[in-house]
Scaffold this active site. Structure first.
Site, PDB file in Angstrom:
ATOM      1  N   HIS A 137      -1.836   7.040  -5.390  1.00  0.00           N
ATOM      2  CA  HIS A 137      -2.101   5.989  -4.413  1.00  0.00           C
ATOM      3  C   HIS A 137      -2.150   4.659  -5.141  1.00  0.00           C
ATOM      4  O   HIS A 137      -2.727   4.565  -6.230  1.00  0.00           O
ATOM      5  CB  HIS A 137      -3.446   6.245  -3.724  1.00  0.00           C
ATOM      6  CG  HIS A 137      -4.024   5.022  -3.081  1.00  0.00           C
ATOM      7  ND1 HIS A 137      -5.081   4.329  -3.620  1.00  0.00           N
ATOM      8  CD2 HIS A 137      -3.670   4.347  -1.965  1.00  0.00           C
ATOM      9  CE1 HIS A 137      -5.363   3.293  -2.840  1.00  0.00           C
ATOM     10  NE2 HIS A 137      -4.530   3.273  -1.842  1.00  0.00           N
TER      11      HIS A 137
ATOM     12  N   SER B 142       0.844  -1.174   0.000  1.00  0.00           N
ATOM     13  CA  SER B 142       0.000   0.000   0.000  1.00  0.00           C
ATOM     14  C   SER B 142       0.885   1.232   0.000  1.00  0.00           C
ATOM     15  O   SER B 142       1.891   1.279   0.707  1.00  0.00           O
ATOM     16  CB  SER B 142      -0.852  -0.039   1.268  1.00  0.00           C
ATOM     17  OG  SER B 142      -1.524   1.171   1.416  1.00  0.00           O
TER      18      SER B 142
ATOM     19  N   TYR C 230      -2.236  -3.126  -3.486  1.00  0.00           N
ATOM     20  CA  TYR C 230      -2.613  -4.449  -3.994  1.00  0.00           C
ATOM     21  C   TYR C 230      -2.541  -5.440  -2.836  1.00  0.00           C
ATOM     22  O   TYR C 230      -1.578  -5.421  -2.068  1.00  0.00           O
ATOM     23  CB  TYR C 230      -1.734  -4.865  -5.187  1.00  0.00           C
ATOM     24  CG  TYR C 230      -2.060  -3.976  -6.371  1.00  0.00           C
ATOM     25  CD1 TYR C 230      -3.201  -4.220  -7.137  1.00  0.00           C
ATOM     26  CD2 TYR C 230      -1.291  -2.848  -6.648  1.00  0.00           C
ATOM     27  CE1 TYR C 230      -3.556  -3.368  -8.175  1.00  0.00           C
ATOM     28  CE2 TYR C 230      -1.649  -1.989  -7.692  1.00  0.00           C
ATOM     29  CZ  TYR C 230      -2.783  -2.259  -8.440  1.00  0.00           C
ATOM     30  OH  TYR C 230      -3.150  -1.403  -9.447  1.00  0.00           O
TER      31      TYR C 230
ATOM     32  N   GLY D  64      -7.130  -2.670  14.930  1.00  0.00           N
ATOM     33  CA  GLY D  64      -5.979  -2.308  15.757  1.00  0.00           C
ATOM     34  C   GLY D  64      -4.684  -2.462  14.995  1.00  0.00           C
ATOM     35  O   GLY D  64      -3.685  -2.928  15.524  1.00  0.00           O
ATOM     36  N   GLY D  65      -4.720  -2.072  13.733  1.00  0.00           N
ATOM     37  CA  GLY D  65      -3.507  -2.110  12.915  1.00  0.00           C
ATOM     38  C   GLY D  65      -2.498  -1.092  13.417  1.00  0.00           C
ATOM     39  O   GLY D  65      -2.774  -0.317  14.325  1.00  0.00           O
ATOM     40  N   ARG D  66      -1.306  -1.094  12.785  1.00  0.00           N
ATOM     41  CA  ARG D  66      -0.287  -0.140  13.207  1.00  0.00           C
ATOM     42  C   ARG D  66      -0.670   1.251  12.690  1.00  0.00           C
ATOM     43  O   ARG D  66      -0.623   1.511  11.484  1.00  0.00           O
ATOM     44  CB  ARG D  66       1.081  -0.563  12.656  1.00  0.00           C
ATOM     45  CG  ARG D  66       2.195   0.354  13.120  1.00  0.00           C
ATOM     46  CD  ARG D  66       3.562  -0.178  12.726  1.00  0.00           C
ATOM     47  NE  ARG D  66       4.602   0.724  13.184  1.00  0.00           N
ATOM     48  CZ  ARG D  66       5.166   1.677  12.436  1.00  0.00           C
ATOM     49  NH1 ARG D  66       4.787   1.841  11.191  1.00  0.00           N
ATOM     50  NH2 ARG D  66       6.111   2.449  12.951  1.00  0.00           N
ATOM     51  N   ILE D  67      -1.058   2.107  13.599  1.00  0.00           N
ATOM     52  CA  ILE D  67      -1.635   3.406  13.246  1.00  0.00           C
ATOM     53  C   ILE D  67      -0.725   4.217  12.334  1.00  0.00           C
ATOM     54  O   ILE D  67      -1.177   4.792  11.347  1.00  0.00           O
ATOM     55  CB  ILE D  67      -1.957   4.201  14.531  1.00  0.00           C
ATOM     56  CG1 ILE D  67      -3.069   3.496  15.311  1.00  0.00           C
ATOM     57  CG2 ILE D  67      -2.380   5.635  14.208  1.00  0.00           C
ATOM     58  CD1 ILE D  67      -4.294   3.187  14.510  1.00  0.00           C
TER      59      ILE D  67
ATOM     60  N   SER E  51       1.451   3.287  10.225  1.00  0.00           N
ATOM     61  CA  SER E  51       1.489   2.751   8.865  1.00  0.00           C
ATOM     62  C   SER E  51       0.185   3.028   8.134  1.00  0.00           C
ATOM     63  O   SER E  51       0.183   3.308   6.937  1.00  0.00           O
ATOM     64  CB  SER E  51       1.746   1.245   8.888  1.00  0.00           C
ATOM     65  OG  SER E  51       2.997   0.986   9.474  1.00  0.00           O
TER      66      SER E  51
END
EC number: 1.3.3.3
Lengths: 337, 337
Positions: free
Chosen positions: B102, B88, B105, B258-261, B263
């Site tokens: 942007h 991304s 994939y 709760g992904g890595r903010i 990123s």
């Protein structure tokens, strides 16, 4: 009431700004109702100050009902007739040492859905006033909260501690694990008191905006600052944008009901900034703010770092909104004025 | 594949930037998996360029499943085991005449919920590449779209028109009634082809990023500009923030799982701007962009204003993504290369 509050806040802002003038837009909503938006942009003191009143009615989709009502357990199928009147304002100053203020007081009423005419109508009050500084000044936060407390205490001495905690819980940027600001008061779905009493209470709260906020602005508006201070303020503005677009119920309600976009998004700052993985130096003024915005959930007293220590000094107990109450309540007695 | 694409895009960006270098962060996700984030901030050409790869797995809550899958009609109750791998990237240049790009994939797989072990697992590919300029240059848009079309045509000649329309529909800021940018390709939930073929297709698309984008940057990066041009770019960046925080599925999925903010939100521009009720002067370059971003839904040909007229000239038909297709499809035949 909302027109009076709009007039008095705008007058106080213009007087304190000394240069900028509010520009007024009167608009009507295709679905019913309308509003008056007043915006002061690029003033001497404020970068962007919006004070809107609106009275809207019509049919709302179920998702909008969920966005409007905090505890929407009473799920209604299909569109619901509604009426909403309120005042909403966000004031973003230029000086990084002068805090942003938000307030919003509103009355909401929903009727029974068309296909269930016998169902009871519902009404409630919601609102609050909260402060979002980029730098902490203990005396400012103390002054701001004491005015909120005084307004609440005139009506019910349980209001301030209850609405202060609600404010801390509401203005929470979940994905960051941090509060948007240093709190104030917030309430929603309030209908378990006399309707007239709640209207007086909301009016008192709205009237408290000027004495709570303007003295802080007068004190901070001309503080000298560096590019670094400004960049930090801009990063905090980025967080403001994140909260408003992702979590704020007023904003999401507005976007979903096809509200007037410019009035809804006037809450966004003129400028904002996002740096990748920005971390203030430990012990810096920037770090102290972040430290106080991070939720000390499940943190024992002993793990408190220096910057938050003053929260546990009794005479400062009303200053910082969350650290204290979250740790001591419910055992901590109501604060006496 | 995703690591190779990350390497080649980052190398091309660094070469074109001439000054900035990517900073790499390797991170792991507490729930399972991790990623490599590369960010170039405050370069000579790019204000902020992020290229992330991640491979994450674990259990996802039902809301996250809905955010991840475009057509989540197969509502599953309870948490669902998932696996996701993808690249991304968002590239925000400094020069207001150089467009933001942007691309993303990804491959997604969900298993049956724990309480229904017999249910079939699902897999799908998603992604796309799209261009967001602040000013329109016909030749840039044409070049960009023609590279997308070539990549698609190698696999299926129905892909480009289908994914181009999907892109226009997806990158739509509903509350503004305008597109985020000038389109490209976008697809999701793609699983009705051979899995290997779709992997090759996604790889081809990722490999097309550099030839589609870098020549445009080379042409525009040193164009002289005024403060007004910059302010307009900043307003468009504000729209970018609005789309990403309110609508983008990748972002909302990341925030919910709760992904890595850092990123996830590296997609946000370094700086953005919101002016109250900003309206470009009719006929200006700024107005021309807006005019093309506004959805001409239900607009008959006759009401087309001058700035969009070139959309209906056959040889330009692949330039602007939406005006044309939305009006002519499905009667318009597939574009021949």
């Amino acid at each position: 009431m909302i027109r009076d509050a709009q007039d008095s806040v705008c007058q106080a802002i213009e007087a304190a700004d000394g240069g900028g003038k509010f520009k007024e837009d009167v608009w009507s909503r295709p679905g019913g109702g309308g509003g008056i938006s007043r915006v002061l942009q690029d003033g001497a003191v404020w970068e962007k100050a919006g004070v809107n009143v609106s009275v809207v009615y019509g049919m709302m989709p179920p998702e909008a009902y969920r966005a409007a009502k905090a505890a929407a357990t009473d799920q209604k199928p299909g569109p619901i007739p509604f009426f909403a009147a309120g005042i909403s304002s966000v004031l973003h100053p230029k000086n990084p040492f002068a805090p942003t203020l938000h307030f919003n007081y509103r009355y909401f009423e929903t009727d029974a859905p068309k296909d269930a005419p016998g169902a009871p109508r519902q009404w409630w009050f919601g609102g609050g006033t909260d402060l979002t500084p980029a730098y902490i000044f203990e005396e400012d936060v103390k002054h701001f909260h004491s005015v909120q407390k005084s307004a609440c205490d005139k009506f019910d001495r349980t209001f301030y501690p209850r609405f202060k905690k609600w404010c801390d819980d509401y203005f929470y940027i979940k994905h960051r694990g941090e509060r948007r600001g240093l709190g104030g008061i917030f309430f929603d779905d309030l209908n378990d008191y006399d309707q007239e009493m709640l209207l007086s209470f909301a009016t008192e709260c709205a009237n408290s905006v000027v004495p709570a906020y303007i003295p802080i602005i007068e004190k901070r508006k001309d503080t000298p600052f560096t590019d670094q201070h400004k960049a930090w303020q801009q990063l905090r503005r980025g967080r403001y944008v994140e909260f408003n677009l992702v979590y704020d119920r007023g904003t999401t309600f507005g976007l979903k009901t096809g509200g007037r976009i410019e009035s809804i998004l006037v809450s966004l700052p003129l400028t904002a900034r996002w740096e990748y993985d920005h971390k203030p130096q430990e012990g810096s003024e920037e770090w102290k703010l972040l430290d106080c915005l991070h939720q000390p959930k499940g943190v024992a007293l002993i793990s408190f770092s220096g910057s938050c220590l003053w929260n546990i000094v009794p005479e400062c107990s009303i200053q910082l909104p969350f650290c204290f109450l979250e740790i001591f309540s419910p055992s901590f007695p109501a604060i006496e004025s």
